[in-house]
Design an enzyme around this catalytic site. Sequence first.
Site, PDB file in Angstrom:
ATOM      1  NE  ARG A  21      -4.814   5.705   2.900  1.00  0.00           N
ATOM      2  CZ  ARG A  21      -5.423   4.356   3.968  1.00  0.00           C
ATOM      3  NH1 ARG A  21      -6.174   5.416   5.179  1.00  0.00           N
ATOM      4  NH2 ARG A  21      -5.978   3.383   3.115  1.00  0.00           N
TER       5      ARG A  21
ATOM      6  NE  ARG B  19      -5.617   6.191  10.025  1.00  0.00           N
ATOM      7  CZ  ARG B  19      -5.115   5.019   8.544  1.00  0.00           C
ATOM      8  NH1 ARG B  19      -4.955   3.500   8.577  1.00  0.00           N
ATOM      9  NH2 ARG B  19      -6.774   4.822   8.091  1.00  0.00           N
TER      10      ARG B  19
ATOM     11  CG  HIS C  38     -10.313   6.995   5.856  1.00  0.00           C
ATOM     12  ND1 HIS C  38     -10.963   5.803   5.309  1.00  0.00           N
ATOM     13  CD2 HIS C  38      -8.948   5.862   5.752  1.00  0.00           C
ATOM     14  CE1 HIS C  38     -10.594   3.714   5.384  1.00  0.00           C
ATOM     15  NE2 HIS C  38      -9.077   4.276   5.770  1.00  0.00           N
TER      16      HIS C  38
ATOM     17  CG  HIS D 233      -9.310   6.263   1.344  1.00  0.00           C
ATOM     18  ND1 HIS D 233      -9.227   5.837   0.126  1.00  0.00           N
ATOM     19  CD2 HIS D 233      -8.654   5.335   2.114  1.00  0.00           C
ATOM     20  CE1 HIS D 233      -8.640   4.736  -0.280  1.00  0.00           C
ATOM     21  NE2 HIS D 233      -7.933   4.339   1.266  1.00  0.00           N
TER      22      HIS D 233
ATOM     23  CD  GLU E 121      -2.948  -1.030   2.517  1.00  0.00           C
ATOM     24  OE1 GLU E 121      -2.690  -0.208   2.854  1.00  0.00           O
ATOM     25  OE2 GLU E 121      -4.151  -2.016   2.218  1.00  0.00           O
TER      26      GLU E 121
END
Length: 505
Positions: A267, A363, A328, A223, A112
């Site tokens: 992100r 995060r 998110h 997100h 990811e």
Amino acid sequence: MTTRVIVVGSGVAGLTTALELAVRPCVEVTLVAKAPLAQSNTAVAQGGVAVVTAPADTAALHVADTVAAGAGLCDTDAAEVLCAEGPAAVGTLIRRGVRFDQEGGRLALGLEAAHSHARIVHAGGDATGAAISSALIARLEGSGIVVRENTTVVDVVVEAGAARGVRLLDGEVLTADAVVLATGGAGQLFPFTTNPAVATADGVAIALRAGAVLADLEFHQFHPTSLATPGNHLVSEAVRGEGAVLIDADGRRFMTEVHPDAELAPRDIVARGIAEQMARQGGAPVRLDATGLGAGFLAERFPSIDAVVRSQGLDWSRHPIEVAPAAHYAMGGVRTDRWGRTSVPGLFAVGEVACTGLHGANRLASNSLLEGAVFGERVADAVLEPSAAEPFDRARWAAPLELDVDGGDDTFGRTDLQHLMWSAAGLSRDADGLQEAADVLARWAPPATTDAKAAEDANLWLVARAVVAAALARTESRGAHFRRDFPLPEPGPAVHSTLVGVRHA
């Protein structure tokens, strides 16, 4: 002597804490959830759990990736705890019945964004959270834990400066020696969110009313890829990790011009890149092109997403699908030490509701489920050890900002609040918009908590005020907090924000 503990919340953090406590001698545990146990952010989590299992990977590399994603604000000690204790915590999840996917007799690993190695273990393809939730809920049977579903906690009972239980919506008081808040996130602050309906910032509001210190509330992660359809169903970052790309209305790949890592950049960068491209094309969503992965692979690796996409009459193996950012994850929350202890004795917080400083300003993908598992075990230890909270690095934590928690006289609806927050405190902010939002929120009156929805709305109103106040105070851009009027980070070491509630009326 028996220690009585109330755990509020039924995600991975709350369930882990409760199960860990239940096996200790002379501990009585009550688990309280405002909805059925399976309704939590954990249950809808897709991508997986970031954890070091491959020989070429190390905890130090996982820490480095976590710190890099956190945009200079991560508490490195908390990151080291997470990454070092992560493998053992995942082993505990496996012993408790979580069946992670395997490949060639080993745990299957996905990649990811912002991870230097493939280290994402997953279950059911893209149903990792559901697998964890169901396995841990099944372990409650025979554990001796008293479970109270569909039960709304409205406040922590504080006596002589310490938490001594909780007050329920119907007025009942449950007494305890310790209270653990594990209530999850705050996605319902916004109209577009990947979070379920239960994510109404309850624990943060409860802690604020109890006098606890909050931290880093201005950092809310959006997100990059949710389906641009009602419900904003999450399209996991793992899809991009497998090779899907983002394209504009003309079919042109655009993230390569935004960041060297393109679709696999942190992100906040991908989300703002998408938002800026949407603005250039009149607000129309961008598209996620997964056609190169093939129908069979998409159905096997991402069965939940595949089912949702096809239920809406779309074939993402043949045509790109429209996506847009959505709220998110809350990086901020109730300030805790690395054992979940808050500034109020007897009150603990764990999981998304807590802020150890672990996630910094942004995060790292798939660290959240791991956080619940690792710190759930640590909180169980700390509840039974009454030592003082660990000191924070005072140079990195600002003096608390005081928030007037009194309200005005105007009524409001949840939709009004959500759209106000999206426009003023969404992916990008500025002083004018934030100040206007602060003024509007101050004129609104929190509803009387006559039912569960009213209690949620009162919590959303209070936390919205705290988020806006924190965002106004941070006059820089960092990670998920982007100020149009202050587009660069402040020079020098980043500082965590803190906030406390006071009454001035």
